[in-house]
Scaffold this active site. Structure first.
Site, mmCIF file in Angstrom:
data_model
loop_
_atom_site.group_PDB
_atom_site.id
_atom_site.type_symbol
_atom_site.label_atom_id
_atom_site.label_comp_id
_atom_site.label_asym_id
_atom_site.label_seq_id
_atom_site.Cartn_x
_atom_site.Cartn_y
_atom_site.Cartn_z
ATOM 1 N N GLU A 165 50.637 43.418 30.477
ATOM 2 C CA GLU A 165 50.434 44.856 30.250
ATOM 3 C C GLU A 165 50.534 45.615 31.572
ATOM 4 O O GLU A 165 51.168 46.667 31.652
ATOM 5 C CB GLU A 165 49.060 45.070 29.619
ATOM 6 C CG GLU A 165 48.728 46.513 29.283
ATOM 7 C CD GLU A 165 47.337 46.646 28.671
ATOM 8 O OE1 GLU A 165 46.802 47.777 28.691
ATOM 9 O OE2 GLU A 165 46.770 45.637 28.211
ATOM 10 N N HIS B 32 38.073 46.328 31.003
ATOM 11 C CA HIS B 32 39.238 46.358 30.124
ATOM 12 C C HIS B 32 39.501 44.974 29.528
ATOM 13 O O HIS B 32 39.848 44.846 28.348
ATOM 14 C CB HIS B 32 40.449 46.844 30.917
ATOM 15 C CG HIS B 32 41.736 46.781 30.162
ATOM 16 N ND1 HIS B 32 42.708 45.834 30.418
ATOM 17 C CD2 HIS B 32 42.218 47.534 29.145
ATOM 18 C CE1 HIS B 32 43.719 46.022 29.601
ATOM 19 N NE2 HIS B 32 43.448 47.033 28.812
ATOM 20 N N GLU C 203 37.196 44.356 26.726
ATOM 21 C CA GLU C 203 37.631 45.095 25.535
ATOM 22 C C GLU C 203 38.586 44.241 24.706
ATOM 23 O O GLU C 203 38.481 44.182 23.471
ATOM 24 C CB GLU C 203 38.311 46.398 25.947
ATOM 25 C CG GLU C 203 38.891 47.197 24.790
ATOM 26 C CD GLU C 203 40.118 47.993 25.190
ATOM 27 O OE1 GLU C 203 41.125 47.960 24.447
ATOM 28 O OE2 GLU C 203 40.083 48.650 26.249
ATOM 29 N N HIS C 204 39.517 43.557 25.357
ATOM 30 C CA HIS C 204 40.438 42.653 24.654
ATOM 31 C C HIS C 204 39.668 41.509 23.990
ATOM 32 O O HIS C 204 39.923 41.164 22.828
ATOM 33 C CB HIS C 204 41.454 42.068 25.635
ATOM 34 C CG HIS C 204 42.585 42.993 25.961
ATOM 35 N ND1 HIS C 204 43.902 42.689 25.682
ATOM 36 C CD2 HIS C 204 42.607 44.221 26.546
ATOM 37 C CE1 HIS C 204 44.685 43.682 26.083
ATOM 38 N NE2 HIS C 204 43.914 44.629 26.608
#
Length: 441
Positions: A148, A68, A71-72
């Site tokens: 997040e 993840h 992905e950023h």
């Protein structure tokens, strides 16, 4: 039900769908990149998606959240294009873009006018092979991910319960680790971690390109050869090394008590086969079991617990089977005031046992099948939905044919098969129960 994150592919040369569906074509470039083309001529728009066969379940030990996090970082520029340029171009063309990470795959997509498809391919192919970012962006982006997690999990008791339930259900397999990662491990993720993961998984032979829209297979092939085809193959597709989840002969319970909880809630999770690990047609039977047992206000659990026994204000069930490895079947309910979670759990067990004892009626079976097949038909009205349906399926190992034949395989399931999977996995299975309740001083 199939909105479906599906599987990772055995390519087919050309696979037309069933009557009334799009004429889907699949081919493979010389470097191993699989390409799927889904024509949709209604509007001059295309959806361009790149799927990588890696997700959070492929995170290395002690590095949870790296899929993840990467992905950023994929939006932080390449040797050819500085950070933000790709997004600026998409916006200037009136397009949309996004990305997401799941347990078994990571995907990036854009939706633009069809004449800009080549531009999207150029940018995405460059990002597949030329990612480059400075150390200076790593810390701030890691802080974004940490925030997040705080917002989505640390302040949400329901999310905490779901996380604890997964960790208790998958005691050995990485599906028990949250996609976003554990807080203490996210804090230690580095630039080297991200680039090592990128070099391992972001290769053409590990990727699937899905293009849905107002364009033909020949044109997509030419554009793909010109852009993605220039990326050198790395060799064999990276191997996914994952432990197998053991069968535990013990029921487990997790509880989250928080002062923010106003409505108590109960979840149950059962370990069941996925569409990739099933024997025979188990996955299709489990799909229909979830629908008959808990798919709305006509379902068995809703009628029994909410309308007849009046012990719940809501009740339902679902099967999430589009996984590369072991899947799960879930039951959930919220009690009426004055009904304890223990009493509600007992009522659920009794309702399930009685339902399986009497079996699925013809009316229940036909209603469930009709709804499932209708939803697959309606999915063809959404270009983006079709792209996600095929991409997610191929990313876990299914083929174009598996997607095409899904309605027929659902139609072929019998009432006896539904009853059999219910008895095997619900009655004889060992669930993990999750209680969400107000904090007691």
């Amino acid at each position: 039900m199939r909105f479906r994150p599906l599987a990772g592919l055995t390519p087919v040369a050309s696979s037309p769908t069933t009557a009334g569906g799009p004429d889907v074509t699949s081919f493979t470039l010389d470097n191993g990149l699989v390409v799927v083309v889904i024509p949709d001529r209604r509007v001059p728009v295309v959806t361009h998606m790149v799927w990588y066969r890696n997700g959070s379940a492929d995170d290395p030990p002690l590095k949870s959240g790296i899929a993840h996090f990467l992905e950023h970082l994929m939006f932080k520029g390449t040797d050819k294009h500085p950070a933000g340029e790709f997004s600026q171009v998409v916006a200037s063309l009136g397009g949309q873009e996004n990305a997401f990470t799941s347990y078994d795959y990571t995907a990036y997509f854009q939706r633009v006018a069809k004449e800009h498809l080549g531009t999207m391919m150029e940018f995405e192919a460059d990002r597949m092979s030329g990612l480059s970012f400075d150390e200076a962006v790593v810390g701030p982006e890691r802080d974004v991910v940490l925030e997040e997690r705080r917002m989505r999990v640390e302040t949400d008791p329901g999310a905490q319960l779901s996380e604890a339930l997964s960790a208790a259900l998958y005691v050995h397999h990485p599906y028990g680790t949250p996609i976003i990662g554990w807080m203490h491990e996210i804090e230690g993720l580095t630039r080297d971690d991200a680039l090592a993961y990128y070099r391992r998984f972001y290769t053409p032979e590990n990727a699937i390109l899905v293009v849905a829209g107002d364009i033909g297979a020949d044109e997509v092939r030419a554009l793909a050869e010109e852009t993605y085809g220039r990326i050198a193959a790395r060799g064999e597709r990276p191997e996914r090394r994952r432990p197998r989840e053991p069968v535990l002969n013990a029921s487990r319970r997790v509880t989250v008590a928080d002062e923010k909880v106003e409505q108590p809630y109960l979840q149950q999770a059962f370990l069941v086969p996925s569409s990739r690990t099933q024997e025979g047609s188990e996955s299709y039977a489990l799909e229909l079991l979830g629908e008959v047992l808990g798919g709305g206000q006509t379902s068995v659990l809703y009628r029994t617990l909410v309308l007849e026994k009046e012990v719940a204000v809501s009740a339902g069930a679902y099967y999430y089977g589009t996984m590369l490895d072991a899947a799960h079947f879930g039951i959930h309910a919220a009690p009426r005031p004055g009904v304890t979670l223990e009493a509600l759990e007992a009522a659920i067990g009794e309702a399930v046992a009685q339902f399986l004892a009497r079996g699925v009626t013809t009316e229940e079976l036909e209603r469930a099948k009709t709804r499932f097949v209708a939803e697959m038909v309606y999915a063809q009205d959404s270009q983006a939905h079709l792209a996600r349906l095929y991409g997610s399926s191929l990313a876990i190992g299914e083929s174009v044919e598996d997607v095409v034949l899904w309605p027929q395989r659902i139609e072929a399931v019998t009432a006896d098969e539904i009853r059999a999977v219910g008895e095997r996995y619900l009655l004889k299975g060992r669930p993990v129960s999750g209680y969400l309740e107000p904090h007691r001083a």
